[in-house]
Design a protein around this motif. Structure first.
Motif, PDB file in Angstrom:
ATOM      1  N   THR A  28       0.842  -1.184   0.000  1.00  0.00           N
ATOM      2  CA  THR A  28       0.000   0.000   0.000  1.00  0.00           C
ATOM      3  C   THR A  28       0.882   1.241   0.000  1.00  0.00           C
ATOM      4  O   THR A  28       1.630   1.485   0.948  1.00  0.00           O
ATOM      5  CB  THR A  28      -0.934   0.018   1.219  1.00  0.00           C
ATOM      6  N   THR A  30       1.613   5.181   0.170  1.00  0.00           N
ATOM      7  CA  THR A  30       1.133   6.470   0.646  1.00  0.00           C
ATOM      8  C   THR A  30       2.113   7.525   0.158  1.00  0.00           C
ATOM      9  O   THR A  30       3.308   7.255   0.032  1.00  0.00           O
ATOM     10  CB  THR A  30       0.997   6.507   2.185  1.00  0.00           C
ATOM     11  N   THR A  31       1.607   8.698  -0.162  1.00  0.00           N
ATOM     12  CA  THR A  31       2.497   9.784  -0.557  1.00  0.00           C
ATOM     13  C   THR A  31       2.716  10.691   0.646  1.00  0.00           C
ATOM     14  O   THR A  31       1.830  10.853   1.487  1.00  0.00           O
ATOM     15  CB  THR A  31       1.925  10.587  -1.737  1.00  0.00           C
ATOM     16  N   SER A 108       3.475  -1.625   3.669  1.00  0.00           N
ATOM     17  CA  SER A 108       3.293  -0.238   3.239  1.00  0.00           C
ATOM     18  C   SER A 108       4.595   0.303   2.660  1.00  0.00           C
ATOM     19  O   SER A 108       5.678  -0.119   3.063  1.00  0.00           O
ATOM     20  CB  SER A 108       2.906   0.642   4.427  1.00  0.00           C
ATOM     21  N   ALA A 110       6.235   4.324   1.045  1.00  0.00           N
ATOM     22  CA  ALA A 110       5.945   5.755   0.943  1.00  0.00           C
ATOM     23  C   ALA A 110       6.949   6.419   0.011  1.00  0.00           C
ATOM     24  O   ALA A 110       8.124   6.051  -0.011  1.00  0.00           O
ATOM     25  CB  ALA A 110       6.010   6.405   2.325  1.00  0.00           C
ATOM     26  N   TYR A 113       5.319  13.284  -2.645  1.00  0.00           N
ATOM     27  CA  TYR A 113       4.298  13.959  -3.431  1.00  0.00           C
ATOM     28  C   TYR A 113       4.851  15.347  -3.735  1.00  0.00           C
ATOM     29  O   TYR A 113       5.458  15.947  -2.844  1.00  0.00           O
ATOM     30  CB  TYR A 113       3.020  14.053  -2.579  1.00  0.00           C
ATOM     31  N   SER A 133      -6.801   8.992  -3.956  1.00  0.00           N
ATOM     32  CA  SER A 133      -6.230   7.856  -3.223  1.00  0.00           C
ATOM     33  C   SER A 133      -4.728   7.989  -2.962  1.00  0.00           C
ATOM     34  O   SER A 133      -3.997   7.014  -3.021  1.00  0.00           O
ATOM     35  CB  SER A 133      -6.509   6.562  -3.992  1.00  0.00           C
ATOM     36  N   TYR A 134      -4.269   9.167  -2.647  1.00  0.00           N
ATOM     37  CA  TYR A 134      -2.842   9.392  -2.398  1.00  0.00           C
ATOM     38  C   TYR A 134      -2.330   8.667  -1.163  1.00  0.00           C
ATOM     39  O   TYR A 134      -1.134   8.558  -0.970  1.00  0.00           O
ATOM     40  CB  TYR A 134      -2.546  10.882  -2.250  1.00  0.00           C
ATOM     41  N   LYS A 135      -3.187   8.194  -0.317  1.00  0.00           N
ATOM     42  CA  LYS A 135      -2.755   7.528   0.916  1.00  0.00           C
ATOM     43  C   LYS A 135      -3.001   6.029   0.894  1.00  0.00           C
ATOM     44  O   LYS A 135      -2.708   5.342   1.873  1.00  0.00           O
ATOM     45  CB  LYS A 135      -3.479   8.131   2.129  1.00  0.00           C
ATOM     46  N   SER A 136      -3.520   5.495  -0.218  1.00  0.00           N
ATOM     47  CA  SER A 136      -3.828   4.070  -0.246  1.00  0.00           C
ATOM     48  C   SER A 136      -3.933   3.565  -1.680  1.00  0.00           C
ATOM     49  O   SER A 136      -5.027   3.334  -2.174  1.00  0.00           O
ATOM     50  CB  SER A 136      -5.132   3.819   0.513  1.00  0.00           C
ATOM     51  N   THR A 137      -2.777   3.403  -2.318  1.00  0.00           N
ATOM     52  CA  THR A 137      -2.747   2.915  -3.691  1.00  0.00           C
ATOM     53  C   THR A 137      -2.011   1.579  -3.730  1.00  0.00           C
ATOM     54  O   THR A 137      -0.840   1.516  -3.349  1.00  0.00           O
ATOM     55  CB  THR A 137      -2.030   3.932  -4.613  1.00  0.00           C
TER      56      THR A 137
END
Length: 146
Positions: A28, A30-31, A108, A110, A113, A133-137
C-alpha cells in the motif's frame, strides 16, 4: 469491559473493497511531504524528518518487504500500480527510485508527493469526500529494468 477482557475489533464490510489490494505482492503506497515542503511547493531538497538529503527520488520500504522481494537498501526499483480489471498493465509506473529501508509498517511503502502523482489515477477517489487515493494505492515494487 468486554467478556474476554481484551479489545474486540469489528471489521465492517467495504473496508477491503479495492480488489487490487488482494494481489499477492501488493503493497500500500502512501504519498508524503518532506520537511521543506508546503503542499506542492518544495522549498528544499532535504527531509530532516527521514534523514534524506539532496534528493527526493527515494521510496521508503520496510526491510522485510525489501528482503521478501529479493531487494535491499540502496537498490534501484520501479513502482507499478496494480492494474484494474480491463486496464493496461504497467500503465502507471515510477522508475529508478532508490529503495530506503525504513521503519514503516510492513505491507506499506511511501514516496514523495507531487513526484508520485503519476501513480494516482484521477478516477481513484473516495466517493463521499472526493479525496484522491494518495494515501492508499496498491502497488508492486520490483528491481529497476534500467
Amino acid at each position: 469491559m468486554t467478556l474476554t477482557k481484551k479489545a474486540n475489533f469489528l471489521v465492517y464490510p467495504g473496508l477491503e473493497e479495492d480488489p487490487r489490494a488482494a494481489h499477492d505482492e501488493a503493497l500500500t503506497l502512501t504519498t508524503i511531504r518532506s520537511h521543506d515542503q508546503y503542499n506542492t511547493t518544495i522549498y528544499g531538497m532535504n527531509d530532516r524528518y527521514r534523514g534524506i538529503t539532496g534528493r527526493r527520488d527515494v521510496v521508503f520500504v520496510n526491510e522485510r518487504d525489501l528482503s521478501s522481494r529479493g531487494l535491499k537498501h540502496g537498490d534501484l526499483v520501479d513502482i507499478t500500480v496494480v492494474a484494474d480489471a480491463g486496464s493496461k498493465p504497467d500503465k502507471r509506473v515510477m522508475r529508478n527510485l532508490t529503495a530506503v529501508a525504513y521503519n514503516i509498517a510492513q505491507g506499506s511503502i511511501a514516496t514523495y508527493y507531487p513526484e508520485a502523482n503519476v501513480l494516482v489515477a484521477l478516477d481513484h477517489y473516495d466517493i463521499k469526500s472526493g479525496t484522491p487515493s494518495y494515501k492508499s494505492t496498491p502497488v508492486l515494487i520490483r528491481a529497476s529494468r534500467n
